[in-house]
Design a protein around this motif. Structure first.
Motif: not given
Length: 432
Positions: A126, A399, A428-429
């Motif tokens: 991330a 995610y 990405r989260r």
């Protein structure tokens, strides 16, 4: 009785180069010759067959018509004592000993460390935002294997991890033993790996046995006569476990990540199922068992892109299949990939459809064989399924990822399927 149709290819090397370089090698020849054909690979006359009946015939006749046969490079690198190369009673005895590291009680003990390593990697990716994922997944699975199999922290950054990469690259290669060939480098990698493993094993034997990793369990393990595994035996078995717990798993997890990114409708269903489970609590075996849709997804991933594409055997007695003779001494390859692509068994076989594995639609015996079958089905399959499922549950809960444009997603097939450009993603989260 006639031999199967086909051609032996070039003198000496036969069709080995085509087999290693062309992921459609068997498919093309099955289209040309039908469900069974002959060729020559790795210096041996070889019969390729595919389909449910072929798998049933090959996998249920171990020790009667067939014994396991690996290419010469694989045999040399896995080592003479490796479970993968044992046959008959030897194989059964060794297998019983090694099973102690993969029985349900042992698996439950692995979950905590598996979850911690997974979390660490997810947070790392991330922060990176754009990731070439396949090499990262290799590090992840090696760290899990290193920790749970031999108690090694951050295994991918150690000498063991670096030597393992060199070793793995030569496992399915032409066995030309020269310092600059893949095989020659891998052979040297094996020597260095065995020295590292010997040090780890001796330390463990002299220190306290924690019992939290497979090596401790194998050092303790005794057969029915009370015999334990020798040092040489332990080294070859641990090397096999590192290979099995790393190479094939990396391929399977990468395929899961790729297929979910390409099928947002399936992704949405997996995410919806995960919302039933409290994200703040550690995962348990009980929770993982309740994730039935995720289970279907993982089964379909292994159908569409099986990490091991073929079952290798040698005929120890002449036999007959499909109206053709298979002579004694010939090698036999039964195609897992080809069976999973059979439209009679799986309508629209190229479509990613997890509903094929819903509870009311179970596949016929030997039509779904990502872990082999019969006496030699994959010993670590429950370890692999556990790691895949735990990884999948954690990544989908927290995610999101998208495939980056302008990359080649075609699969390189040997030694195991993986995307040609390394699977580049934006990661990405998920804050929703």
């Amino acid at each position: 009785m006639a031999l199967p149709p086909g051609s032996f290819g070039l003198p000496l090397i036969g069709d080995t180069l085509n087999f290693l370089q062309d992921s459609q090698f068997a498919k093309k020849r099955h289209q040309q010759y039908g469900p069974i054909f002959k060729t020559s690979i790795f210096g041996q006359p070889t019969v390729f067959m595919s389909g449910q009946e072929a798998n049933l015939f090959v996998l249920s006749n171990d020790n009667q018509y067939f014994v396991v046969a690996w290419p010469a490079s694989t045999r040399a690198l896995l080592g003479p004592l490796s479970l993968a190369l044992q046959t008959g009673a030897n194989h059964q005895n060794r297998r019983k000993l090694l099973y102690q590291a993969f029985q349900p009680r042992a698996l439950v003990g692995y979950i905590g460390a598996m979850e911690n390593i997974t979390q660490r990697y997810l947070e790392k990716w991330a922060k990176m935002e754009t990731v070439t994922w396949y090499p990262e997944l290799r590090k992840y699975t090696f760290d899990v294997a290193g920790k749970l199999l031999v108690g090694l922290e951050n295994g991918s950054k150690t000498a063991l991890g670096h030597n393992f990469e060199t070793f793995a690259e030569g496992l399915f290669s032409i066995p030309w033993d020269l310092p600059f060939t893949l095989f020659g480098k891998a052979k040297n990698g094996r020597k260095l790996l065995l020295a590292e493993l010997e040090k780890i094993i001796r330390d463990r034997q002299q220190g306290s046995l924690s019992g939290n990793d497979a090596l401790s369990l194998l050092i303790w393990a005794r057969d029915d006569e009370g015999n334990s595994l020798s040092l040489e035996d332990l080294k070859d078995q641990v090397l096999l476990l590192l290979f099995a717990g790393h190479e094939t798993l990396t391929s399977a997890i990468a395929s899961f990540c790729l297929l979910l990114a390409q099928n947002p409708d399936v992704m949405a269903k997996v995410q919806a199922e995960q919302q039933q489970f409290p994200a703040t609590e550690p995962l348990t075996l009980e929770q993982l068992k309740q994730m039935t849709y995720l289970e279907q997804v993982l089964r379909e991933v292994l159908r569409l892109i099986p990490p091991v594409r073929n079952i290798f055997r040698t005929a120890i007695n002449a036999c007959e299949f499909g109206g053709y003779e298979i002579p004694k001494g010939w090698n036999v390859v039964s195609g897992i990939n080809q069976t999973h692509q059979d439209s009679q068994l799986y309508p629209e076989p190229d479509r990613f459809d997890p509903d094929r594995f819903s509870s009311d639609r179970s596949p016929k015996p030997f039509s779904y064989v990502p872990f082999g079958g019969g006496l030699r089905d994959c010993l670590g399959k429950e370890f692999a399924r556990l790691e895949m499922k735990l990884f999948a549950a954690k990544i989908v809960r927290e995610y999101e990822w998208d495939l980056l444009p302008d990359q080649d997603l075609n699969l390189i097939a040997v030694p195991i399927p993986h995307p040609r450009d390394g699977l580049r993603v934006k990661f990405r989260r998920n804050y929703s």
